[in-house]
Design an enzyme around this catalytic site. Structure first.
Site, PDB file in Angstrom:
ATOM      1  N   ASP A 129       0.881  -1.171   0.000  1.00 55.25           N
ATOM      2  CA  ASP A 129       0.000   0.000   0.000  1.00 55.25           C
ATOM      3  C   ASP A 129       0.914   1.216   0.000  1.00 55.25           C
ATOM      4  O   ASP A 129       1.652   1.450   0.963  1.00 55.25           O
ATOM      5  CB  ASP A 129      -0.862  -0.054   1.264  1.00 55.25           C
ATOM      6  CG  ASP A 129      -1.703   1.194   1.454  1.00 55.25           C
ATOM      7  OD1 ASP A 129      -1.566   2.159   0.665  1.00 55.25           O
ATOM      8  OD2 ASP A 129      -2.481   1.214   2.425  1.00 55.25           O
ATOM      9  N   ILE A 130       0.867   1.995  -1.053  1.00 55.08           N
ATOM     10  CA  ILE A 130       1.829   3.095  -1.228  1.00 55.08           C
ATOM     11  C   ILE A 130       1.697   4.156  -0.125  1.00 55.08           C
ATOM     12  O   ILE A 130       2.676   4.847   0.177  1.00 55.08           O
ATOM     13  CB  ILE A 130       1.696   3.716  -2.638  1.00 55.08           C
ATOM     14  CG1 ILE A 130       2.981   4.470  -3.009  1.00 55.08           C
ATOM     15  CG2 ILE A 130       0.480   4.606  -2.763  1.00 55.08           C
ATOM     16  CD1 ILE A 130       3.083   4.829  -4.476  1.00 55.08           C
TER      17      ILE A 130
ATOM     18  N   ASN B 117      -5.955  13.101 -11.338  1.00 56.67           N
ATOM     19  CA  ASN B 117      -6.658  13.522 -12.559  1.00 56.67           C
ATOM     20  C   ASN B 117      -6.336  15.001 -12.824  1.00 56.67           C
ATOM     21  O   ASN B 117      -5.753  15.672 -11.969  1.00 56.67           O
ATOM     22  CB  ASN B 117      -8.167  13.277 -12.437  1.00 56.67           C
ATOM     23  CG  ASN B 117      -8.750  13.887 -11.169  1.00 56.67           C
ATOM     24  OD1 ASN B 117      -8.551  15.070 -10.891  1.00 56.67           O
ATOM     25  ND2 ASN B 117      -9.440  13.084 -10.380  1.00 56.67           N
TER      26      ASN B 117
ATOM     27  N   VAL C  89      -5.961   4.758  -5.895  1.00 61.56           N
ATOM     28  CA  VAL C  89      -4.822   5.176  -5.084  1.00 61.56           C
ATOM     29  C   VAL C  89      -4.980   6.634  -4.653  1.00 61.56           C
ATOM     30  O   VAL C  89      -4.555   7.027  -3.554  1.00 61.56           O
ATOM     31  CB  VAL C  89      -3.502   4.900  -5.846  1.00 61.56           C
ATOM     32  CG1 VAL C  89      -3.310   5.799  -7.033  1.00 61.56           C
ATOM     33  CG2 VAL C  89      -2.316   4.965  -4.919  1.00 61.56           C
ATOM     34  N   ASP C  90      -5.609   7.440  -5.490  1.00 62.76           N
ATOM     35  CA  ASP C  90      -5.853   8.855  -5.178  1.00 62.76           C
ATOM     36  C   ASP C  90      -6.683   8.977  -3.896  1.00 62.76           C
ATOM     37  O   ASP C  90      -6.314   9.715  -2.961  1.00 62.76           O
ATOM     38  CB  ASP C  90      -6.603   9.464  -6.375  1.00 62.76           C
ATOM     39  CG  ASP C  90      -6.599  10.974  -6.391  1.00 62.76           C
ATOM     40  OD1 ASP C  90      -6.231  11.571  -5.369  1.00 62.76           O
ATOM     41  OD2 ASP C  90      -6.965  11.546  -7.419  1.00 62.76           O
TER      42      ASP C  90
ATOM     43  N   GLY D 146      -5.566   1.469 -13.398  1.00 59.64           N
ATOM     44  CA  GLY D 146      -6.785   1.181 -12.642  1.00 59.64           C
ATOM     45  C   GLY D 146      -7.982   1.704 -13.425  1.00 59.64           C
ATOM     46  O   GLY D 146      -8.278   1.222 -14.521  1.00 59.64           O
TER      47      GLY D 146
HETATM   48  P1  ADP Z   1      -5.724   5.534 -12.648  1.00 61.89           P
HETATM   49  O1  ADP Z   1      -6.967   6.402 -12.654  1.00 61.89           O
HETATM   50  O2  ADP Z   1      -4.473   6.310 -13.020  1.00 61.89           O
HETATM   51  O3  ADP Z   1      -5.902   4.279 -13.435  1.00 61.89           O
HETATM   52  P2  ADP Z   1      -6.167   4.124 -10.096  1.00 61.89           P
HETATM   53  O4  ADP Z   1      -5.969   4.674  -8.745  1.00 61.89           O
HETATM   54  O5  ADP Z   1      -7.537   3.751 -10.513  1.00 61.89           O
HETATM   55  O6  ADP Z   1      -5.488   5.198 -11.096  1.00 61.89           O
HETATM   56  O7  ADP Z   1      -5.233   2.857 -10.281  1.00 61.89           O
HETATM   57  C1  ADP Z   1      -3.848   2.915 -10.410  1.00 61.89           C
HETATM   58  C2  ADP Z   1      -3.238   1.717  -9.730  1.00 61.89           C
HETATM   59  O8  ADP Z   1      -3.146   1.973  -8.319  1.00 61.89           O
HETATM   60  C3  ADP Z   1      -4.040   0.422  -9.862  1.00 61.89           C
HETATM   61  O9  ADP Z   1      -3.154  -0.606 -10.283  1.00 61.89           O
HETATM   62  C4  ADP Z   1      -4.544   0.152  -8.443  1.00 61.89           C
HETATM   63  O10 ADP Z   1      -4.614  -1.229  -8.176  1.00 61.89           O
HETATM   64  C5  ADP Z   1      -3.451   0.796  -7.627  1.00 61.89           C
HETATM   65  N1  ADP Z   1      -3.752   1.145  -6.218  1.00 61.89           N
HETATM   66  C6  ADP Z   1      -4.941   1.402  -5.640  1.00 61.89           C
HETATM   67  N2  ADP Z   1      -4.780   1.692  -4.323  1.00 61.89           N
HETATM   68  C7  ADP Z   1      -3.442   1.609  -4.075  1.00 61.89           C
HETATM   69  C8  ADP Z   1      -2.609   1.790  -2.926  1.00 61.89           C
HETATM   70  N3  ADP Z   1      -3.124   2.113  -1.729  1.00 61.89           N
HETATM   71  N4  ADP Z   1      -1.257   1.615  -3.048  1.00 61.89           N
HETATM   72  C9  ADP Z   1      -0.714   1.293  -4.246  1.00 61.89           C
HETATM   73  N5  ADP Z   1      -1.438   1.122  -5.369  1.00 61.89           N
HETATM   74  C10 ADP Z   1      -2.784   1.280  -5.288  1.00 61.89           C
END
Ligand code: ADP
Length: 183
Positions: free
Chosen positions: A16-17, A30, A39-40, A125
């Site tokens: 988890d980042i 965005n 992740v946002d 994602g």
């Molecule tokens: P985008 O809109 O750029 O596609 P997303 O957030 O929907 O961004 O997804 C980008 C990546 O981040 C996906 O592979 C998703 O699984 C991943 N992700 C979601 N939550 C976390 C987190 N807490 N830590 C790391 N990666 C995450």
């Protein structure tokens, strides 16, 4: 997995980042810097309202660009908000824009003299970029940056992938790229 490219350590791990203790973590943002899901959402929830306040002041960021804010309550001091492209079949400028999102983030990290930065898999994602293609673009951008910036402040670049599958895809892609660029 860990490899050395120039003076940069490149690490691929699952996690988890929001928990990473790098100087900065990168957000898949965005253009309106408005916050969202994925992740946002996780970064804004964990980092608290100060991040969104600074995003509001900055206003917006073009696709392929990146801006920097505080890390708020996160272990990371900064969040770099990078805007990847929405995948629309790959016939447009998606690859170029995805590469640019990574390079803009690295340039910003270097400008702020950061020693370490952690990336999620931008655009794979909600934005629908196929992960295999995206991983090759992301890793190539990082390899190119490290090779072309021997004086960079960056010592460590981490990819923090959310799922074991995503981690395996990134490891496989890095192995493929390293065959072409033996250290
Ligand atoms: P985008 O809109 O750029 O596609 P997303 O957030 O929907 O961004 O997804 C980008 C990546 O981040 C996906 O592979 C998703 O699984 C991943 N992700 C979601 N939550 C976390 C987190 N807490 N830590 C790391 N990666 C995450």
């Amino acid at each position: 997995m860990e490899v050395k490219i120039g003076k940069c350590r490149l690490i691929i791990k699952q996690g988890d980042i929001t928990k990473e203790d790098t100087d900065a973590i990168v957000n898949a943002a965005n253009t309106r810097l408005a916050g969202g899901g994925g992740v946002d959402g996780a970064i804004h929830r964990a980092g608290g309202p100060e991040i969104a306040e600074q995003c509001r002041k900055i206003g917006s960021c073009p696709t392929g660009g990146a801006v920097i804010t505080t890390g708020g309550l996160l272990p990371a001091k900064y969040v770099i908000h990078a805007v990847g492209p929405i995948y629309r079949g790959g016939k447009g400028k998606e690859a170029e824009l995805l590469r640019s999102a990574y390079l803009s983030s690295l340039e910003l990290a270097d400008k702020y003299n950061l020693r370490s930065v952690a990336f999620p898999s931008i655009s794979t994602g909600a934005y629908g970029y196929p992960i295999k293609e995206a991983s090759l673009i992301a890793l190539q951008a990082i390899i190119d940056f490290c090779q072309s910036h021997p004086q960079t402040s960056l010592e460590e670049i981490r990819f923090v992938l959310f799922t074991p599958h995503d981690k395996e895809v990134y490891i496989q892609s890095l192995e493929e790229l390293m065959e072409n660029f033996p250290q």
